[in-house]
Scaffold this motif. Structure first.
Motif, mmCIF file in Angstrom:
data_model
loop_
_atom_site.group_PDB
_atom_site.id
_atom_site.type_symbol
_atom_site.label_atom_id
_atom_site.label_comp_id
_atom_site.label_asym_id
_atom_site.label_seq_id
_atom_site.Cartn_x
_atom_site.Cartn_y
_atom_site.Cartn_z
ATOM 1 N N HIS A 21 -36.202 -41.972 -35.506
ATOM 2 C CA HIS A 21 -35.572 -40.585 -35.244
ATOM 3 C C HIS A 21 -36.058 -39.922 -33.369
ATOM 4 C CE1 HIS A 21 -34.062 -41.034 -39.238
ATOM 5 N NE2 HIS A 21 -36.041 -41.287 -39.165
ATOM 6 N N HIS A 22 -34.917 -39.806 -32.924
ATOM 7 C CA HIS A 22 -35.137 -39.127 -31.569
ATOM 8 C C HIS A 22 -34.749 -37.546 -32.287
ATOM 9 C CE1 HIS A 22 -35.610 -42.941 -29.526
ATOM 10 N NE2 HIS A 22 -35.260 -44.167 -30.720
ATOM 11 N N THR A 62 -45.275 -35.734 -31.252
ATOM 12 C CA THR A 62 -44.496 -36.853 -31.602
ATOM 13 C C THR A 62 -45.078 -36.819 -33.261
ATOM 14 O OG1 THR A 62 -44.990 -37.948 -29.391
ATOM 15 C CG2 THR A 62 -45.400 -39.230 -31.681
ATOM 16 N N VAL A 63 -44.239 -37.391 -34.269
ATOM 17 C CA VAL A 63 -44.699 -37.441 -36.025
ATOM 18 C C VAL A 63 -44.655 -38.917 -35.900
ATOM 19 C CG1 VAL A 63 -43.782 -36.653 -38.329
ATOM 20 C CG2 VAL A 63 -43.538 -35.006 -36.122
ATOM 21 N N ILE A 64 -45.759 -39.456 -37.109
ATOM 22 C CA ILE A 64 -45.664 -40.900 -37.588
ATOM 23 C C ILE A 64 -45.688 -40.643 -38.690
ATOM 24 C CG2 ILE A 64 -46.403 -42.778 -36.980
ATOM 25 C CD1 ILE A 64 -47.484 -42.752 -34.552
ATOM 26 N N VAL A 65 -44.850 -41.428 -39.433
ATOM 27 C CA VAL A 65 -44.827 -41.020 -40.905
ATOM 28 C C VAL A 65 -45.419 -42.056 -41.433
ATOM 29 C CG1 VAL A 65 -43.401 -40.189 -43.000
ATOM 30 C CG2 VAL A 65 -42.704 -39.226 -41.249
ATOM 31 N N SER A 92 -34.942 -37.090 -39.696
ATOM 32 C CA SER A 92 -33.533 -36.752 -39.144
ATOM 33 C C SER A 92 -34.111 -35.005 -38.842
ATOM 34 C CB SER A 92 -32.867 -37.177 -39.760
ATOM 35 O OG SER A 92 -31.578 -38.002 -39.656
ATOM 36 N N ARG A 93 -34.222 -34.189 -39.799
ATOM 37 C CA ARG A 93 -34.720 -32.652 -40.001
ATOM 38 C C ARG A 93 -35.489 -32.598 -39.001
ATOM 39 N NH1 ARG A 93 -34.363 -31.297 -45.575
ATOM 40 N NH2 ARG A 93 -32.359 -30.646 -44.989
ATOM 41 N N LEU A 94 -36.479 -33.596 -38.649
ATOM 42 C CA LEU A 94 -37.661 -33.077 -37.330
ATOM 43 C C LEU A 94 -37.134 -32.922 -35.887
ATOM 44 C CD1 LEU A 94 -41.456 -34.272 -39.389
ATOM 45 C CD2 LEU A 94 -40.458 -31.828 -39.313
ATOM 46 N N ALA A 95 -36.058 -34.608 -36.069
ATOM 47 C CA ALA A 95 -35.520 -35.150 -34.738
ATOM 48 C C ALA A 95 -34.625 -33.472 -34.313
ATOM 49 C CB ALA A 95 -34.815 -35.951 -34.955
ATOM 50 N N TYR A 96 -33.946 -33.072 -35.243
ATOM 51 C CA TYR A 96 -33.590 -32.090 -34.875
ATOM 52 C C TYR A 96 -34.491 -30.934 -33.972
ATOM 53 C CZ TYR A 96 -28.404 -33.653 -36.974
ATOM 54 O OH TYR A 96 -27.711 -34.367 -36.974
ATOM 55 N N ASP A 97 -35.212 -30.672 -34.901
ATOM 56 C CA ASP A 97 -35.957 -29.879 -34.350
ATOM 57 C C ASP A 97 -36.678 -30.357 -32.776
ATOM 58 O OD1 ASP A 97 -36.282 -27.437 -35.299
ATOM 59 O OD2 ASP A 97 -36.895 -28.361 -37.410
ATOM 60 N N ALA A 98 -36.218 -30.963 -32.354
ATOM 61 C CA ALA A 98 -36.813 -31.978 -30.952
ATOM 62 C C ALA A 98 -38.340 -32.550 -30.585
ATOM 63 C CB ALA A 98 -36.467 -30.811 -30.053
ATOM 64 N N HIS A 116 -37.477 -29.618 -49.862
ATOM 65 C CA HIS A 116 -37.692 -30.480 -49.041
ATOM 66 C C HIS A 116 -37.369 -29.329 -47.648
ATOM 67 C CE1 HIS A 116 -32.856 -30.663 -48.446
ATOM 68 N NE2 HIS A 116 -33.119 -30.893 -49.423
ATOM 69 N N ARG A 117 -36.154 -28.447 -48.154
ATOM 70 C CA ARG A 117 -35.558 -28.017 -47.016
ATOM 71 C C ARG A 117 -37.413 -26.648 -46.127
ATOM 72 N NH1 ARG A 117 -31.747 -28.107 -49.831
ATOM 73 N NH2 ARG A 117 -29.253 -29.277 -48.820
ATOM 74 N N SER A 118 -38.010 -26.241 -47.657
ATOM 75 C CA SER A 118 -38.623 -25.738 -47.221
ATOM 76 C C SER A 118 -39.939 -26.043 -46.272
ATOM 77 C CB SER A 118 -38.945 -24.565 -48.433
ATOM 78 O OG SER A 118 -38.470 -23.720 -48.857
ATOM 79 N N VAL A 119 -40.253 -27.019 -47.434
ATOM 80 C CA VAL A 119 -41.946 -28.396 -46.978
ATOM 81 C C VAL A 119 -41.054 -28.798 -45.105
ATOM 82 C CG1 VAL A 119 -42.314 -30.302 -47.602
ATOM 83 C CG2 VAL A 119 -42.178 -28.615 -49.086
ATOM 84 N N ALA A 120 -40.197 -28.462 -44.767
ATOM 85 C CA ALA A 120 -39.717 -29.472 -43.927
ATOM 86 C C ALA A 120 -40.285 -27.790 -42.930
ATOM 87 C CB ALA A 120 -38.479 -30.406 -43.199
ATOM 88 N N ALA A 121 -39.521 -26.734 -43.001
ATOM 89 C CA ALA A 121 -39.680 -25.967 -42.523
ATOM 90 C C ALA A 121 -41.579 -25.196 -42.197
ATOM 91 C CB ALA A 121 -38.907 -24.669 -42.928
ATOM 92 N N GLU A 122 -42.228 -25.414 -42.852
ATOM 93 C CA GLU A 122 -43.521 -25.581 -43.198
ATOM 94 C C GLU A 122 -44.065 -26.677 -41.795
ATOM 95 O OE1 GLU A 122 -47.610 -23.809 -43.883
ATOM 96 O OE2 GLU A 122 -44.957 -23.231 -44.595
ATOM 97 N N ILE A 123 -43.992 -28.068 -42.013
ATOM 98 C CA ILE A 123 -44.732 -28.830 -41.346
ATOM 99 C C ILE A 123 -44.169 -28.544 -39.933
ATOM 100 C CG2 ILE A 123 -44.285 -31.480 -40.192
ATOM 101 C CD1 ILE A 123 -43.588 -32.253 -43.844
ATOM 102 N N VAL A 124 -42.475 -28.165 -39.462
ATOM 103 C CA VAL A 124 -42.264 -27.353 -38.216
ATOM 104 C C VAL A 124 -42.882 -26.058 -37.947
ATOM 105 C CG1 VAL A 124 -40.339 -26.347 -36.660
ATOM 106 C CG2 VAL A 124 -39.388 -28.319 -38.507
#
Length: 262
Positions: free
Chosen positions: A14-15, A25-28, A44-50, A233-241
């Motif tokens: 995902h770019h 860069t994030v490797i999962v 995709s969500r993390l990619a949208y945050d560049a 998952h949205r709140s978790v992704a926000a925590e990661i960002v």
């Protein structure tokens, strides 16, 4: 002009949106039974945050040496591949995200590897770190109940023919779990666990977080074992960002709460 869409070059890649500077860069690393497609939504969500995201295959559940050797090779290939595609080198910070087996393997690998390795990260996210090594479930529905209550994620798992059903009954090597919980690496760690995860031992995870020099433990209310893909998952992704952005500023958060009444 900025185009607000990420694109995927192949499964698991995902770019950042075109026109934006890639912020890191994030490797999962997936867990037992999962595939690269399991983390398409998160990627995709993390990619949208560049952020440049690559999801690799889960490591094998055999001996500790095999697990760590295979994971180190995957991480090396991923980092070298992303670096080669860019004229400006690998976007930093580099953050490794592991779930279930992926989390245990990453934690154990960090405890034994060298900071000079090409894949050595600036931070790590350990999600759904298991405290038990296996669970015997009578049916696929039972395993889904352990994993998630999110209907979308349940559909993704059920519809993916490559997902290995019954995988949570595959025991992880005990010495792998021991090494994972004994990790005291000094890089920043974000630990994520659900308070409804039947495979988690919150006391053990809390103890592991306290032994790490730089760690943040976030407990997700109502989340099951697949904490990255459950209803929250949205709140978790926000925590990661938030973690990713803090890494860019030497762990100084961009937002602090001065006062609140809720």
């Amino acid at each position: 002009m900025t185009t607000w869409s990420s694109h995927v070059t192949h499964t698991g890649d995902h770019h950042a949106p075109e026109g934006l500077r890639t912020r890191g860069t994030v490797i999962v690393v997936p867990g037992r039974g999962e595939t690269r497609a399991t983390y398409a939504r998160l990627g995709s969500r993390l990619a949208y945050d560049a952020y440049r995201v690559r999801v690799v295959d889960p490591p094998p559940t055999t001996s500790v040496l095999t697990v760590l050797t295979a994971l180190a090779a995957q991480l090396t290939e991923a980092v070298e591949g992303i670096t080669a595609e860019r004229q400006d080198g690998l976007p930093r910070p580099l953050v490794l995200v592991g779930a279930d087996l992926g989390a245990a393997a990453l934690s154990a690998l960090l405890a034994t590897a060298s900071p000079h390795d090409v894949w050595w990260p600036d931070g790590v996210v350990l999600a759904g770190l298991p405290a038990t090594d296996a669970r015997e479930d009578a049916s696929w529905e039972d395993e889904l109940d352990v994993r998630t209550s999110c209907p979308t994620h349940r559909g993704v798992l059920t519809g993916d023919e490559r997902v290995r059903r019954g995988a949570l009954a595959t025991a992880l090597p005990q010495d792998l779990l021991d090494a994972a919980y004994a990790n005291t690496t000094g890089i920043p760690h974000l630990l994520l666990t659900g308070d409804a995860d039947p495979l988690a031992d919150l006391a053990a995870i809390t103890g592991a977080a306290k032994t790490l020099p730089k760690a943040r433990l976030a407990v997700v209310r109502g989340a099951h074992h697949d904490v990255l893909n459950d209803l929250q998952h949205r709140s978790v992704a926000a925590e990661i960002v938030t973690f990713l952005e803090a890494l860019r500023e030497n762990l100084v958060p961009a937002v602090t709460v001065e006062t609140t009444t809720w």
